[in-house]
Design an enzyme around this catalytic site. Structure first.
Site, PDB file in Angstrom:
ATOM      1  N   PHE C 123       0.858  -1.174   0.000  1.00 21.54           N
ATOM      2  CA  PHE C 123       0.000   0.000   0.000  1.00 21.54           C
ATOM      3  C   PHE C 123       0.900   1.231   0.000  1.00 21.54           C
ATOM      4  O   PHE C 123       1.767   1.360   0.874  1.00 21.54           O
ATOM      5  CB  PHE C 123      -0.878  -0.034   1.253  1.00 21.54           C
ATOM      6  CG  PHE C 123      -1.745   1.168   1.429  1.00 21.54           C
ATOM      7  CD1 PHE C 123      -1.413   2.155   2.349  1.00 21.54           C
ATOM      8  CD2 PHE C 123      -2.906   1.318   0.681  1.00 21.54           C
ATOM      9  CE1 PHE C 123      -2.218   3.277   2.513  1.00 21.54           C
ATOM     10  CE2 PHE C 123      -3.712   2.433   0.840  1.00 21.54           C
ATOM     11  CZ  PHE C 123      -3.368   3.413   1.759  1.00 21.54           C
ATOM     12  N   ALA C 130       5.205  14.157   2.067  1.00 21.68           N
ATOM     13  CA  ALA C 130       3.849  13.866   2.557  1.00 21.68           C
ATOM     14  C   ALA C 130       3.858  12.630   3.429  1.00 21.68           C
ATOM     15  O   ALA C 130       3.729  11.505   2.944  1.00 21.68           O
ATOM     16  CB  ALA C 130       2.898  13.655   1.373  1.00 21.68           C
ATOM     17  N   GLY C 131       4.044  12.846   4.773  1.00 25.92           N
ATOM     18  CA  GLY C 131       4.009  11.723   5.706  1.00 25.92           C
ATOM     19  C   GLY C 131       2.698  11.812   6.437  1.00 25.92           C
ATOM     20  O   GLY C 131       1.637  11.413   5.948  1.00 25.92           O
ATOM     21  N   ARG C 243      -5.678  -0.747  10.963  1.00 28.77           N
ATOM     22  CA  ARG C 243      -4.978  -0.262  12.154  1.00 28.77           C
ATOM     23  C   ARG C 243      -4.950  -1.247  13.300  1.00 28.77           C
ATOM     24  O   ARG C 243      -3.959  -1.339  14.013  1.00 28.77           O
ATOM     25  CB  ARG C 243      -5.634   1.026  12.654  1.00 28.77           C
ATOM     26  CG  ARG C 243      -4.882   2.244  12.230  1.00 28.77           C
ATOM     27  CD  ARG C 243      -5.500   3.449  12.839  1.00 28.77           C
ATOM     28  NE  ARG C 243      -5.616   4.471  11.815  1.00 28.77           N
ATOM     29  CZ  ARG C 243      -6.741   4.957  11.359  1.00 28.77           C
ATOM     30  NH1 ARG C 243      -7.893   4.536  11.836  1.00 28.77           N
ATOM     31  NH2 ARG C 243      -6.740   5.881  10.422  1.00 28.77           N
ATOM     32  N   ARG C 268      17.937 -15.210  37.366  1.00 30.46           N
ATOM     33  CA  ARG C 268      19.152 -14.436  37.571  1.00 30.46           C
ATOM     34  C   ARG C 268      19.343 -14.183  39.071  1.00 30.46           C
ATOM     35  O   ARG C 268      18.539 -13.506  39.712  1.00 30.46           O
ATOM     36  CB  ARG C 268      19.030 -13.092  36.832  1.00 30.46           C
ATOM     37  CG  ARG C 268      20.105 -12.064  37.157  1.00 30.46           C
ATOM     38  CD  ARG C 268      21.403 -12.394  36.493  1.00 30.46           C
ATOM     39  NE  ARG C 268      22.389 -11.319  36.659  1.00 30.46           N
ATOM     40  CZ  ARG C 268      23.686 -11.477  36.435  1.00 30.46           C
ATOM     41  NH1 ARG C 268      24.144 -12.650  36.044  1.00 30.46           N
ATOM     42  NH2 ARG C 268      24.516 -10.469  36.581  1.00 30.46           N
ATOM     43  N   GLU C 364       1.628   3.456   9.708  1.00 31.46           N
ATOM     44  CA  GLU C 364       0.166   3.396   9.645  1.00 31.46           C
ATOM     45  C   GLU C 364      -0.449   4.568  10.382  1.00 31.46           C
ATOM     46  O   GLU C 364      -1.501   4.447  11.005  1.00 31.46           O
ATOM     47  CB  GLU C 364      -0.342   2.051  10.188  1.00 31.46           C
ATOM     48  CG  GLU C 364      -0.060   0.974   9.168  1.00 31.46           C
ATOM     49  CD  GLU C 364      -0.843  -0.304   9.380  1.00 31.46           C
ATOM     50  OE1 GLU C 364      -2.024  -0.212   9.782  1.00 31.46           O
ATOM     51  OE2 GLU C 364      -0.272  -1.369   9.137  1.00 31.46           O
ATOM     52  N   THR C 366       1.240   8.016  12.552  1.00 31.47           N
ATOM     53  CA  THR C 366       1.953   8.135  13.819  1.00 31.47           C
ATOM     54  C   THR C 366       0.945   8.214  14.949  1.00 31.47           C
ATOM     55  O   THR C 366      -0.232   8.575  14.745  1.00 31.47           O
ATOM     56  CB  THR C 366       2.805   9.412  13.868  1.00 31.47           C
ATOM     57  OG1 THR C 366       1.921  10.531  13.765  1.00 31.47           O
ATOM     58  CG2 THR C 366       3.812   9.431  12.737  1.00 31.47           C
TER      59      THR C 366
END
Lengths: 335, 264, 383
Positions: C123, C130-131, C243, C268, C364, C366
């Protein structure tokens, strides 16, 4: 040249064994297995006979080895159709020999060819067949065969209720020994109407690109198991092997994980080693594996587990993280 | 349509081996069984042949009822039909007795083109059943096979031996045992088929369905007999050293020097 | 700690993913991460197992299942390697536009191959300028007779080069602003379409991210999805559906990180006892567990909400993505801390989980944009 004998006139009731040839050379495994079989033959007061299927006598490259071997007699079957290994034809030839000479036992080396051929013959004759035998003895006039089994720390002793007794014998377990007298060599003449045809046609042969490992004859073996944690660490054994002039071996699980090729597997269905020094890194010592290296002269085990079987059978055991110790060892040796 | 038969075996999950103290054979019904890992390349080859040559795949297994989930796994990996060969009389069979049962079942499924099996099981590790079964059926067998192709009406089988690989031309029917390292990639079962097989059960054939001679089954049909089993006793041999890795490495280097494996 | 009831088919799905994870992924995940290798074997295994067909309708040879099963599959797969699950989930992201907006011919042409795993999808919306501001895209698509000619580039596209089907959002009418974009199906071999360099990433290194270049790329007009001008509607609706998949990925990573660090903490020994005995440590794990269960509850509920056919799903799916990915980041960071020096070593996978989780807060949409969406949706309910 040598005595010709007709198929129907073969002497009876001996111990027969299969001689595997490749490009005219008798495979070492066929010579190795003569050692225990000679003892068996002696105990039962029978002759040990090596049976060879070849296309031409003059193509034999290691005739000297055959003449020095422990066999009392060597029987050749010679025909051009025998040049390549064809399962059905070889089965038919050997089955006829067995039917005629009614041997007490017929044995094979546990090579890929031996493991293809022996079961076919056993099926054709409907007799029992034991696989990967690594020890033979005679008890109450019966051949008793030992093999490790069921993948765990169990050894089974088997006998065969049918005749001939048949088994495939593990590779690399026995040393080649030499005889006092040269064996009698004979050629078996098959009847005119014997069909040399085969349903198989060998079309093309591509020799192995990989050089066969010299693991089974190595004097020093460094070997790795799951205790090395991953493929990257396992591969460091090759560096160690270079420094020590050793060969690298492995346990079955790490071969199946793909850390190294199966040719390096030491154990029941892999290679048997008899080095002067064997160093096992992160190997617990399941029987599967130890039968393949227990005759090493000096065994070093490096393992985090004090109770591991390999630790108990080792001459020297170092208790610690195999990975760390290998890395430190390499560092020290390189400096 | 070509008919391809695949024979699979249930083997004990490593670590869960139970041996019958009297017969020295495996108590298969009471163990957790997994699919013999070496059978997966055989299933993969059958799936590839099915795709390429439009074949029908029948998967069979000789074993107790706890083998059924393995047959279902084979179905989900592409087999079209499942058959279980199960009968109390089969217990304790050696390779000859097993091959006898398989040969009869395979014969009942004739005509067929190919029978595929794994090279060897991880429990017995004899690798004997494929050639023995072929000998009983009077058909060719080839072991250590890496691939199979079809050319007109013949099969071209690529098999491996000690010295390399060869191409063998042979006509059907035949039995082939597949090399464990034949394929780099072996497919997983398919979700659709896993759901489908939930509502399917395998066909079950017993000794009488196959018209088997009881003398040839189980222990009585097994010419090789285990007369004794024993556990390897490991005795303490030499030095067991504990300590810091550096110290241990120094000690090892000392020993390697003694054995003249490394120079001083 | 909280058990969810699965039906028979969901149980089979989960077991199958576990089998695939154990056999095809677990032994190699660290090596792929270390060497930044994309291996097609696990993808082939997922394809052969019918797992690319989960959301494809039955009439197109898929399983016809919904977001919930998709999230289950992605979650369980991410437990083994988020790089592989990214390749897998990104293909769903690329399939949704066709499922939601494709016409009959397009669905018939593409969906069966996608369902059978024969073709992977990608996709492509993002461009260098352009983000988050997706409306700033410049890639153009000009109609010319029976074709569209595309010019421009896309950046940071998952599955670039390995996908066969690319959904491209491009501007068909610059004058119309947000209504001027359209969605197209571009195929790998279309003339004028080429793949740029493979990016070197901080995490998700087993997945492939590249640039895409369009130089007079010519595609037949039947590759247009829906109608001209619907581009952003296609994109945003697709993201609404996909999403919760990103949220599911986060759950898988968080689970793996918590398990490995907890195991470490219980064995541990320091100061004569397992470090888990110290409250600073055990309380951290308690917080990890709470956050995972909360995240899981949200993701599963949102997935079921979507499957119920709800119309307004943007806010819900944003919440699932935002919350789950934020907690995954917190958990993986704490997991490294709980493992101390071991956590910092690349021999151990916990540092990989930390690096993988970071990307999930970014791609997808922020988490800042997710909060914008949630805030905007809130207004619809409370004014």
């Amino acid at each position: 040249m040598f005595e010709k004998i007709k198929l129907e006139n073969l002497p009876k009731e001996n111990i027969l064994t299969f001689g595997e040839f490749y490009k005219g050379k008798l495979h070492n495994s066929s010579l190795e297995i003569l050692s225990p079989l000679k003892n068996i033959a002696k105990s039962l007061n029978k002759k040990l006979i090596l049976v060879c299927l070849i296309d031409s006598f003059k193509n034999i490259k290691n005739l000297k080895e055959i003449k020095k071997s422990l066999a009392d007699e060597v029987w050749f079957v010679i025909n051009s159709e025998l040049k390549d290994f064809k399962d059905d034809l070889y089965t038919e030839v050997l089955t006829q020999i067995i039917k005629s000479s009614q041997p007490y036992g017929f044995f094979f080396p546990a090579t890929k060819i031996g493991m293809s051929l022996a079961p076919r013959i056993a099926g054709a004759l409907k007799v029992g067949l034991c696989a990967h035998v690594n020890y033979l003895e005679v008890k109450d006039n019966q051949i008793v065969m030992s093999r490790p089994t069921y993948g765990e720390n169990i050894i089974a002793k088997l006998v065969s209720k049918s005749s001939p007794v048949m088994a495939t014998i593990s590779l690399g377990v026995f040393n080649i020994k030499y005889g006092k007298e040269e064996p009698l060599m004979k050629e078996i003449i098959f009847p005119e109407n014997f069909s040399w045809s085969s349903k198989l046609k060998i079309r093309n042969f591509i020799p192995s690109k990989k050089k066969p490992t010299k693991l089974s004859t190595a004097k020093i073996v460094v070997s790795g198991g799951r205790g090395l944690k991953n493929k990257e660490t396992f591969q460091k054994l090759f560096e160690l092997a270079e420094i020590l002039g050793a060969e690298v071996g492995a346990t079955r699980p790490v071969c199946y994980e793909g850390w190294v090729e199966e040719e390096r597997m030491i154990g029941v269905s892999g290679v048997t080693v008899k080095p002067k020094v064997y160093i096992g890194f992160g190997i617990s010592g399941a029987l599967q594996h130890t039968v393949g290296m227990e005759n090493s002269e000096f065994i070093v085990a490096i393992n985090i587990d004090k109770e591991a079987p390999l630790v108990k059978m080792a001459n020297l055991a170092l208790i610690g993280d195999a990975r760390k110790i290998l890395e430190l060892l390499l560092k020290r040796l390189k400096s | 349509m070509e008919k391809i038969i695949v024979c699979i075996k249930g083997v004990p999950k490593p670590g869960s081996i139970k041996v019958d103290p009297e017969t020295h054979t495996l108590k298969r019904e009471s163990m957790e069984l997994i699919l013999n890992p070496n059978d997966r390349p055989a299933l993969e080859l059958s799936a590839r042949l099915k795709e390429t040559y439009d074949a029908e795949v029948i998967v069979i297994s000789m074993g107790p009822p706890n083998v059924v989930p393995l047959l279902k796994y084979a179905y989900a990996s592409g087999a079209d039909q499942m058959i279980l060969l199960s009968d109390r009389a089969f217990a304790g069979s050696d390779t000859l007795a097993t091959s006898y049962v398989l040969a009869k079942a395979i014969k009942k499924l004739s005509p067929f083109s190919l029978v595929l099996m794994g090279l060897k099981s991880i429990d017995g590790e004899t690798a004997q059943v494929p050639p023995e079964t072929a000998a009983l059926l009077g058909i060719p067998s080839l072991t250590n096979v890496k691939n199979i192709l079809k050319e007109k009406n013949k099969w071209i089988v690529i098999r491996e031996n000690e010295y390399g690989e060869e191409e063998v031309e042979v006509e059907a029917p035949l039995i082939v045992s597949v090399s464990p390292v034949a394929f780099d990639y072996i497919r997983p079962p398919s979700l659709k088929r896993l759901i489908e097989v939930k509502n399917k059960e395998p066909l079950i054939w017993t000794a009488s369905d196959l018209n088997l001679d009881p003398q040839k089954l189980g222990l009585s049909g097994s010419p090789t007999q285990v007369v004794e089993v024993y556990e390897r006793k490991i005795e303490m041999k030499g030095n067991i050293l504990e300590g810091e890795p550096q110290e241990l490495v120094e000690k090892l280097i000392e020993v390697l020097k003694e054995k003249t494996l490394i120079k001083h | 700690m909280i058990q969810y009831p699965f039906n028979e088919e969901q149980k089979i799905l989960v077991n199958l993913i576990k089998q695939i994870g154990e056999e095809y992924i677990k032994p190699y995940a660290l090596e792929w991460d270390e060497k930044e290798i994309y291996d097609e074997k696990p993808i082939k295994a997922l394809a052969d197992a019918d797992l690319f067909g989960i959301i494809i309708p039955r009439e197109y040879e898929g399983l016809g299942w919904g977001s919930f099963e998709m999230c289950l599959a992605v979650e369980k797969l991410s437990y083994y390697c988020a790089g592989v699950s990214t390749t897998y989930a990104a293909s769903f992201l690329g399939s949704y536009p066709i499922i939601l907006f494709g016409n009959k011919e397009q669905k018939e042409k593409y969906l069966p191959d996608i369902a059978k795993g024969k073709k992977l999808c990608a996709f492509a919306l993002t461009e260098p300028q352009a983000g988050s501001d997706a409306f700033a895209i410049k890639t153009s698509a000009k109609k010319k007779g029976d074709f569209y000619i595309l010019n421009g580039m896309k950046q940071w596209i998952t599955n670039g080069g390995i996908a066969d089907i690319y959904i491209i959002i491009a501007i068909t009418d610059p004058a119309k602003g947000a209504r001027g974009a359209s969605a197209f199906i571009v195929e790998k071999n279309d003339p004028g379409f080429s793949i740029g360099k493979k990016e070197k990433k901080l995490g998700l290194r087993a997945s492939v991210t590249t640039e895409l270049f369009f130089n007079d790329c010519r595609i037949p007009k039947d590759r247009l999805l829906a109608r001209e001008g619907m581009g952003f509607i296609v994109a945003l609706r697709t993201l609404d559906f996909a999403r919760c998949g990103a949220g599911a990925q986060a759950l898988g990573i968080a689970q793996a990180a918590m398990e490995i660090s907890l195991k470490h903490a219980t064995s541990r020994i320091q100061f004569g006892q397992p470090i888990y005995n110290f409250q600073a440590v055990s309380h951290t794990f308690a917080d990890m567990a709470i956050k995972i269960e909360a995240g899981r509850a949200l993701v599963y509920n949102v997935a079921k909400f979507i499957d119920s056919g709800a119309k307004e799903i943007s806010g819900a799916s944003s919440m699932a993505k935002c919350f789950a990915t934020d907690i995954a980041m917190w958990i993986t960071e704490r997991a490294i801390q709980m493992m101390g020096g071991f956590g910092y070593m690349r021999d151990y996978p916990v540092q990989k989980y930390f690096r993988d989780a970071k990307c999930l807060q970014i791609y997808e949409g922020t988490n800042e944009i997710q909060r914008n969406i949630i805030a905007r949706e809130l207004l619809k309910y409370y004014k």
